[in-house]
Motif scaffolding. Structure first.
Motif, PDB file in Angstrom:
ATOM      1  N   UNK A   1       0.857  -1.174   0.000  1.00  0.00           N
ATOM      2  CA  UNK A   1       0.000   0.000   0.000  1.00  0.00           C
ATOM      3  C   UNK A   1       0.896   1.227   0.000  1.00  0.00           C
ATOM      4  N   UNK A   2       0.789   2.035  -1.054  1.00  0.00           N
ATOM      5  CA  UNK A   2       1.604   3.241  -1.165  1.00  0.00           C
ATOM      6  C   UNK A   2       0.773   4.408  -0.656  1.00  0.00           C
ATOM      7  N   UNK A   3       1.300   5.038   0.392  1.00  0.00           N
ATOM      8  CA  UNK A   3       0.601   6.208   0.940  1.00  0.00           C
ATOM      9  C   UNK A   3       1.388   7.463   0.600  1.00  0.00           C
ATOM     10  N   UNK A   4       0.687   8.545   0.670  1.00  0.00           N
ATOM     11  CA  UNK A   4       1.298   9.839   0.414  1.00  0.00           C
ATOM     12  C   UNK A   4       2.376  10.100   1.459  1.00  0.00           C
ATOM     13  N   UNK A   5       3.617  10.300   1.004  1.00  0.00           N
ATOM     14  CA  UNK A   5       4.771  10.425   1.886  1.00  0.00           C
ATOM     15  C   UNK A   5       4.708  11.621   2.832  1.00  0.00           C
ATOM     16  N   UNK A   6       3.988  12.658   2.388  1.00  0.00           N
ATOM     17  CA  UNK A   6       4.019  13.883   3.169  1.00  0.00           C
ATOM     18  C   UNK A   6       3.314  13.715   4.520  1.00  0.00           C
ATOM     19  N   UNK A   7       2.353  12.801   4.557  1.00  0.00           N
ATOM     20  CA  UNK A   7       1.677  12.577   5.834  1.00  0.00           C
ATOM     21  C   UNK A   7       2.579  11.794   6.776  1.00  0.00           C
ATOM     22  N   UNK A   8       2.288  11.883   8.036  1.00  0.00           N
ATOM     23  CA  UNK A   8       3.159  11.221   9.009  1.00  0.00           C
ATOM     24  C   UNK A   8       3.059   9.708   8.873  1.00  0.00           C
ATOM     25  N   UNK A   9       4.208   9.094   9.049  1.00  0.00           N
ATOM     26  CA  UNK A   9       4.251   7.615   8.999  1.00  0.00           C
ATOM     27  C   UNK A   9       3.936   7.085   7.621  1.00  0.00           C
ATOM     28  N   UNK A  10       4.103   7.837   6.612  1.00  0.00           N
ATOM     29  CA  UNK A  10       3.728   7.444   5.257  1.00  0.00           C
ATOM     30  C   UNK A  10       4.687   6.464   4.635  1.00  0.00           C
ATOM     31  N   UNK A  11       4.607   6.390   3.317  1.00  0.00           N
ATOM     32  CA  UNK A  11       5.480   5.493   2.606  1.00  0.00           C
ATOM     33  C   UNK A  11       4.744   4.231   2.210  1.00  0.00           C
ATOM     34  N   UNK A  12       5.516   3.191   2.052  1.00  0.00           N
ATOM     35  CA  UNK A  12       4.943   1.934   1.576  1.00  0.00           C
ATOM     36  C   UNK A  12       4.714   0.991   2.748  1.00  0.00           C
ATOM     37  N   UNK A  13       3.484   0.508   2.858  1.00  0.00           N
ATOM     38  CA  UNK A  13       3.154  -0.447   3.909  1.00  0.00           C
ATOM     39  C   UNK A  13       2.833  -1.786   3.275  1.00  0.00           C
ATOM     40  N   UNK A  14       3.363  -2.841   3.876  1.00  0.00           N
ATOM     41  CA  UNK A  14       3.063  -4.184   3.358  1.00  0.00           C
ATOM     42  C   UNK A  14       1.971  -4.819   4.202  1.00  0.00           C
ATOM     43  N   UNK A  15       1.107  -5.566   3.522  1.00  0.00           N
ATOM     44  CA  UNK A  15       0.067  -6.308   4.241  1.00  0.00           C
ATOM     45  C   UNK A  15       0.696  -7.621   4.694  1.00  0.00           C
ATOM     46  N   UNK A  16       1.415  -7.545   5.820  1.00  0.00           N
ATOM     47  CA  UNK A  16       2.200  -8.715   6.206  1.00  0.00           C
ATOM     48  C   UNK A  16       1.839  -9.260   7.585  1.00  0.00           C
ATOM     49  N   UNK A  17       0.807  -8.684   8.206  1.00  0.00           N
ATOM     50  CA  UNK A  17       0.430  -9.179   9.527  1.00  0.00           C
ATOM     51  C   UNK A  17      -0.954  -8.661   9.861  1.00  0.00           C
ATOM     52  N   UNK A  18      -1.545  -9.233  10.897  1.00  0.00           N
ATOM     53  CA  UNK A  18      -2.866  -8.781  11.313  1.00  0.00           C
ATOM     54  C   UNK A  18      -2.803  -7.314  11.741  1.00  0.00           C
ATOM     55  N   UNK A  19      -1.689  -6.934  12.383  1.00  0.00           N
ATOM     56  CA  UNK A  19      -1.538  -5.545  12.818  1.00  0.00           C
ATOM     57  C   UNK A  19      -1.486  -4.619  11.614  1.00  0.00           C
ATOM     58  N   UNK A  20      -0.738  -5.026  10.597  1.00  0.00           N
ATOM     59  CA  UNK A  20      -0.632  -4.215   9.381  1.00  0.00           C
ATOM     60  C   UNK A  20      -1.992  -4.055   8.739  1.00  0.00           C
ATOM     61  N   UNK A  21      -2.771  -5.149   8.752  1.00  0.00           N
ATOM     62  CA  UNK A  21      -4.119  -5.122   8.193  1.00  0.00           C
ATOM     63  C   UNK A  21      -4.919  -4.007   8.862  1.00  0.00           C
ATOM     64  N   UNK A  22      -4.823  -3.965  10.193  1.00  0.00           N
ATOM     65  CA  UNK A  22      -5.574  -2.973  10.950  1.00  0.00           C
ATOM     66  C   UNK A  22      -5.076  -1.552  10.639  1.00  0.00           C
ATOM     67  N   UNK A  23      -3.760  -1.373  10.640  1.00  0.00           N
ATOM     68  CA  UNK A  23      -3.158  -0.071  10.389  1.00  0.00           C
ATOM     69  C   UNK A  23      -3.534   0.462   9.020  1.00  0.00           C
ATOM     70  N   UNK A  24      -3.380  -0.415   8.024  1.00  0.00           N
ATOM     71  CA  UNK A  24      -3.651   0.014   6.646  1.00  0.00           C
ATOM     72  C   UNK A  24      -5.110   0.423   6.509  1.00  0.00           C
ATOM     73  N   UNK A  25      -5.972  -0.420   7.050  1.00  0.00           N
ATOM     74  CA  UNK A  25      -7.398  -0.175   6.931  1.00  0.00           C
ATOM     75  C   UNK A  25      -7.774   1.174   7.557  1.00  0.00           C
ATOM     76  N   UNK A  26      -7.147   1.425   8.718  1.00  0.00           N
ATOM     77  CA  UNK A  26      -7.427   2.691   9.409  1.00  0.00           C
ATOM     78  C   UNK A  26      -7.081   3.885   8.530  1.00  0.00           C
ATOM     79  N   UNK A  27      -5.917   3.814   7.925  1.00  0.00           N
ATOM     80  CA  UNK A  27      -5.480   4.937   7.079  1.00  0.00           C
ATOM     81  C   UNK A  27      -6.386   5.116   5.879  1.00  0.00           C
ATOM     82  N   UNK A  28      -6.779   3.981   5.295  1.00  0.00           N
ATOM     83  CA  UNK A  28      -7.644   4.063   4.123  1.00  0.00           C
ATOM     84  C   UNK A  28      -8.973   4.711   4.481  1.00  0.00           C
ATOM     85  N   UNK A  29      -9.487   4.302   5.631  1.00  0.00           N
ATOM     86  CA  UNK A  29     -10.768   4.858   6.051  1.00  0.00           C
ATOM     87  C   UNK A  29     -10.668   6.371   6.256  1.00  0.00           C
TER      88      UNK A  29
END
Length: 1036
Positions: free
Chosen positions: A538-566
């Motif tokens: 998941x490529x997020x806009x770098x300018x926002x905090x904690x941005x960059x590329x996130x991998x869907x590699x764990x249940x925690x990542x699933x939660x984090x990514x979903x939160x940002x998308x929402x």
RNA sequence: GCCGAAGUGGCGGAACUGGCAGACGCGCACGACUCAAAAUCGUGUUCCGCAAGGAGUGUGGGUUCGAUUCCCACCUUCGGCACCA
């Protein structure tokens, strides 16, 4: 011998010839010659097999029938005629042939008819089987009737009972990988306890089936302290014939328990009733102990590939691992068990196990359920129990389940995963509990999507395809151009109603990485882009905090990514997992899930392990850490043998105060009592239960279940070797000589049950030293079905042919065909109708066609001078060649089950004889030889006419004891051959050349031929290719 | 969905290892015998074409001098299994 009805047809020729050569003038009347010879053969016992001796043997067997009141149709003869032809052929080839017949007489249909007609099944059995014998004889089948078997006669079922007892008195010793006397087990238990046995089972994955699941271990001390009753009960866990309580399929119409194999789509095989579940104590055979051998030994038989596959599939061997999950989380401390064991064939996917599912019947369900979920779980379990098998397996059924609120700990990463209960997990397979890996198991995937459980990929896609949907206005100007420049595949199309997006498909890691880099620089603020499939980024806009590329590699990542998308895009707020969100886009659906093997990812220290070694390495690691081990699982279950009905072999067991005990062999046969009533009882108990003199014995209450007929048919082929032995089921000499069956022929509908059961009995008897072979049927062939000749139309206008059945009134019987056209014509047509294995409608005009051939044979043999046709060219050399070539083709096709082409070859031979006659060859030595060959070749196919003509030609009785003609290789050889001349692969001419002609000469002749010259058009040949004996191809 | 088998004239079907597609039989047509019919015998019978010739083995590709046969993809029919972790 002038026929009554035919005298007017016959008059002219008859009157004329009768005076001089009456025997030559007769017309072919099968109705007269067939009964005559059948009576003679029977009187002379012509087809009786010789006792074991020096002669080579050939055992050819038909599936024996279940005799019904309807008798046989021409469809049944499809089985019996070809085997009879083979039997007769092998006799003429000098073999001692065993070709017997018998009846599978016990069983429900007869019993049900008897109840309906208020008569006795014994009586019906005698009547039905006598009718079958009559029909067999009508067709001129060469069975050795002195070996007739009827499984409902006590001189037969006595030995069925005897074998049952041998099985009952045995267990399966996994260390010997063979059945052994139960006394051996008793000795071991009293000396050492069960420790060694269970240790062995624990460390040898294939041995799972030798004892009942969850049999408690005993020490020698415990064993020795048991009374006889307790010991008997304990031994039941090991006996190869055992009694156990189980959920069974209850047929409410026939009021009988039916085996798993006898249930099709939730309905009973015979009655068609929806089966119900019932818990009863039943007798079983421990076929599970033989699962591995039954699977492996299929390699040693010559059977249709299809049947082998079906058996392997039924046995259902799958290799995997057993993994222990600690029950944990919350305040659950189970007094029963602190872990749940699952079976998986994919230990390499363990890191992707995001939840666990228990079968509703799993004993730990209530253990893991929290008080707040108890009501919901109990309601679900009750619902699942109420379902019939049909509901449960309904094709379109959506998955259902309920959360227990309990958790388990994934042993590989310590993750706390929720435990669910769902009916898609079956208690009867594996451990009744699974680890759910939704990213790589289709069922788990569907379940996880429905209930919002996380889905984390842990196996790489082997084909490196990824997809990415670029949302409208989520990237800066120029992105599209960059994609084109990079050679990336994409198309533009609307995304819902929010504008036009780019649908990108990426191939290979390099392209994916390039795309990510590109995306990072082009992505607009407050947007994201995902790459799914070969990689999960998941490529997020770098300018926002904690941005960059996130991998869907764990249940925690699933939660984090979903939160940002929402946060970025509120419409996705209802999604519970990333995968659920992605699944809403049809574009992604084919890359979200896969079940292939591949490189491990997101799997801790195992990440990167190649797919081909992953399973093995993980299993080894689990074993070392003591949380799992290799395990083999089989689909096959214990074979249910009890039937609560009257008309079957009584089970020779007495229920004593000390438990179930065997009858003494001297008490066999345990006869089926003659009774007034044998209707099933209302309770579902066998009618035998109501017959006091039968039930009550000094030792205790007699077992009242009878055996399913599969028991009878599991050894009848052995009894044929020595059918009248009253000291043993068969003599050692006889069984060693005749068995195994060389060729076994019958319908494919018995592919699993009968053949599998017979194989198991054979292996038990082998282990116990009663037979010297491990497989009963060396070769097996299935004949095709014969359908009714009438074409029907279904609702959709498709044409089809239906099966022959009395209820549809479309049965054609051998009786009517024989009466009209004779047995020989019927036999010929049964062979000629089609390819042996093909299902085909009966043709009413087919038998007369074969009959015409027989008429021609009759005429050419008896009266070659009559009705001369046009004079033809036909040399004696050619006549011999045709005759001997026919022998060759006949044998080759016959042994390949090409019965239709055998008949065709005979017809061609007959046609050639007519040509030879027209050329004036009748009466020459070559002619006489050809006629002799014709008759011998006809003998197996059309035994009556062959015998009649043989005798009329003055040969000594019987043609069926003559040797089969021997091919004269010299006669077979051609002097000239026809060479096809092709130009550019097209046939343009044919040339005759001497067989001895050299390649060059033939090529020259071909080039010189008219056809070749015409089509070569003056061009020089670029290539001239000669296929010896066949053709010359000229390429220009 | 998975596994297996099979698609060739009007019909049942042949074609052994890649080498004459349609053997053999049914049906049909015509002819002979017959007062006539049946039976029998003979001739013909894949399609298009008067012919020369062309096309043709479920569909589309490929390999080959040459494919019903081997390879790939697909369609249809039949049989079996089917929540088997």
């Amino acid at each position: 011998m002038v026929p009554r009805a035919h005298s007017s047809l016959y008059g002219r020729v008859g009157l004329f010839v009768c005076e001089e050569r009456p025997e030559m003038a007769d017309k072919y009347i099968p109705q007269e010659i067939e009964p005559k010879w059948q009576a003679r053969w029977e009187k002379d016992d012509l087809y009786r097999s010789a006792p074991p001796g020096a002669k080579p043997k050939y055992y050819i067997l038909d599936f024996y029938p279940y005799p019904s009141g309807e008798g046989m149709s021409v469809g049944h003869a499809r089985n019996y005629v070809p085997t009879d032809v083979l039997a007769r052929y092998y006799r003429m080839k000098g073999y001692n042939v065993l070709h017997p017949m018998g009846f599978d007489a016990f069983g429900l249909p007869t019993e049900n008819t008897a109840i309906k007609l208020k008569t006795s099944p014994h009586l019906l059995n005698e009547r039905y089987s006598a009718n079958y014998v009559r029909q067999y004889k009508l067709m001129g089948l060469s069975y050795d009737w002195s070996r007739l078997i009827n499984t409902a006669h006590d001189d037969y079922y006595r030995w069925t009972q005897w074998i049952f007892l041998q099985i009952f008195k045995s267990w399966y010793d996994p260390r010997k990988n063979a059945a052994a006397p139960i006394a051996d087990l008793e000795r071991e238990l009293s000396e050492h306890g069960s420790q060694a046995i269970f240790d062995y089972i624990d460390t040898h994955a294939e041995a799972v089936g030798v004892a009942t699941k969850d049999t408690p271990p005993v020490t020698a001390q415990q064993w020795n302290g048991m009374n006889r009753r307790e010991r008997n009960d304990y031994l039941m866990n090991f006996r190869l014939a055992f009694r156990a309580e189980s959920v069974v399929n209850w047929d409410p119409v026939d009021k009988v328990v039916v085996a798993d194999e006898e249930v099709e789509g939730g309905r009973a095989w015979r009655s068609g009733a929806l089966v119900e579940k019932k818990v009863i104590r039943q007798w079983f055979f421990r076929i599970t102990a033989y699962a591995d051998r039954l699977s492996d030994d299929l390699d040693t038989v010559d059977w249709p590939e299809k049947i082998v596959k079906m058996q392997r599939n039924w046995i259902g061997k799958s290799e995997g691992a057993e993994v222990k999950f600690e029950i944990g989380g919350g305040n659950l401390h189970s007094p029963v068990s602190d872990h749940i064991t699952v079976f998986t064939t994919r230990p390499d996917t363990l890191w992707g196990a995001t939840f666990m599912v228990l079968s509703p019947e799993h004993p730990l369900v209530s253990e893991v359920t929290t008080p707040e979920q108890r009501a919901a779980v109990e309601a679900y379990v009750a619902f699942a129990r109420g379902e019939t098998d049909e509901q449960r397996t309904a094709e379109t059924k959506e998955k259902t389940g309920v959360f227990t609120s309990g958790y388990a700990i994934n042993p590989v990463n310590g993750a706390r995963i929720p435990i669910w209960v769902a009916d898609y997990v079956l208690m009867g397979y594996g451990t009744g509990a699974i680890m759910a890996v939704p990213a790589h198991d289709e069922r788990d995937f569907a379940f996880a999507l429905k209930y919002g459980l996380p889905i984390i990929p842990v196996i790489d896609r082997p084909e490196r395809t990824a997809k990415s949907l670029v949302f409208p206005s989520s990237v800066r100007e120029g992105f599209r151009t960059e994609l084109e420049k990079a050679g990336i595949e994409f198309y533009a199309a609307p995304v819902g109603n929010v504008g036009e997006g780019l649908y990108v498909t990426l191939h290979g890691d390099e392209q994916i990485d390039g795309y990510v880099t590109l995306m990072r620089s082009f992505l607009q603020p407050n947007n994201w882009n995902e790459i799914v499939g070969a990689k999960w980024l998941f490529v997020f806009d770098d300018s926002a905090s904690g941005g960059g590329v996130q991998a869907l590699d764990s249940v925690e990542a699933d939660r984090r990514i979903l939160q940002r998308c929402k946060a970025i895009y509120p419409p996705v707020r209802d999604n519970r997992t990333v995968m659920e969100m992605l699944n809403h886009l049809p574009f992604y659906r084919d890359v979200l899930f896969h079940a292939e093997y591949g490189r491990m990812i997101n799997s801790g220290s195992f990440t990167g392990t190649p797919g081909d070694v992953a399973r093995q390495r993980v299993t080894t690691w689990l074993t070392e850490r003591g949380v799992g081990k290799r395990r083999v699982n089989y689909k096959i279950r214990a074979w249910l043998i009890s039937r609560q009905r009257y008309w079957g072999t009584p089970i020779p067991i007495v229920h004593t105060p000390d438990g179930e005990e065997a009858l003494d062999e001297s008490e066999l046969p345990l006869r089926l009592p003659d009774v007034e009533h044998y209707e099933p009882t209302a309770t579902g108990e066998s009618p035998l239960a109501e017959i006091r003199p039968f039930v009550e014995t000094p030792r205790g209450r007699r077992e009242t279940d009878t055996m399913a007929t599969w028991a009878c048919s599991s050894w009848y082929y052995m009894r044929f070797a020595d059918p009248h032995n009253d000291q043993a089921p068969f003599g050692q000499k006889e069984i060693a000589y005749w068995m195994p069956v060389d060729m076994y022929v019958g319908g494919a509908e018995h592919a699993v049950m009968h053949l599998l059961y017979s194989r198991m009995w054979t292996k038990v008897l082998y282990d116990l030293g009663y037979v010297p072979f491990i497989e009963p049927f060396k070769a097996l062939r299935n004949q095709g079905l014969i359908l009714s000749p009438q074409k029907r139309m279904d609702e959709k206008g498709h044409e089809f042919y239906e099966k022959m059945s009395k209820s549809k009134g479309n049965v054609i019987t051998p009786d009517e065909v024989v009466a009209e056209q004779g047995a020989d014509a019927l036999r010929g047509y049964e062979m000629f109708i089609s390819d042996f294995e093909q299902t085909v409608p009966w043709s009413t005009s087919g038998v007369p066609g074969v009959r015409r051939w027989l008429e021609r044979v009759w005429r050419i043999v008896l009266a070659p001078e009559e009705d001369r046709g046009q004079p033809t060219e036909f040399s004696t050399r050619e006549l011999r060649r045709v005759a001997h070539q026919t022998i060759q083709k006949y044998e080759r096709d016959l042994l390949n089950f090409g019965f239709n082409t055998v008949v065709a070859a005979m017809m061609e031979f007959t046609n050639a004889l007519f040509k030879a006659r027209d050329a004036g060859l009748a009466g020459t030595p070559e002619w006489n030889e050809a006629i002799d060959i014709l008759l011998r070749l006809a003998a197996p196919i059309a035994p009556h006419i062959a015998e009649e003509l043989w005798s009329r030609k003055g040969h000594p009785y019987s043609i069926h004891q003559q040797p089969f003609p021997v091919v004269d290789e010299a006669a077979v050889k051609e002097d000239e051959m026809t060479i096809v001349v092709q130009v550019n692969g097209k046939v343009r001419d044919r040339i005759q050349v001497p067989v001895r002609a050299g390649e060059e000469a033939i090529k020259q002749a071909a080039l010189a031929s008219d056809g070749a010259r015409r089509f070569m058009d003056g061009k020089p040949p670029r290539q001239v290719r000669y296929v010896p004996g066949r053709l010359v191809n000229i390429v220009v």
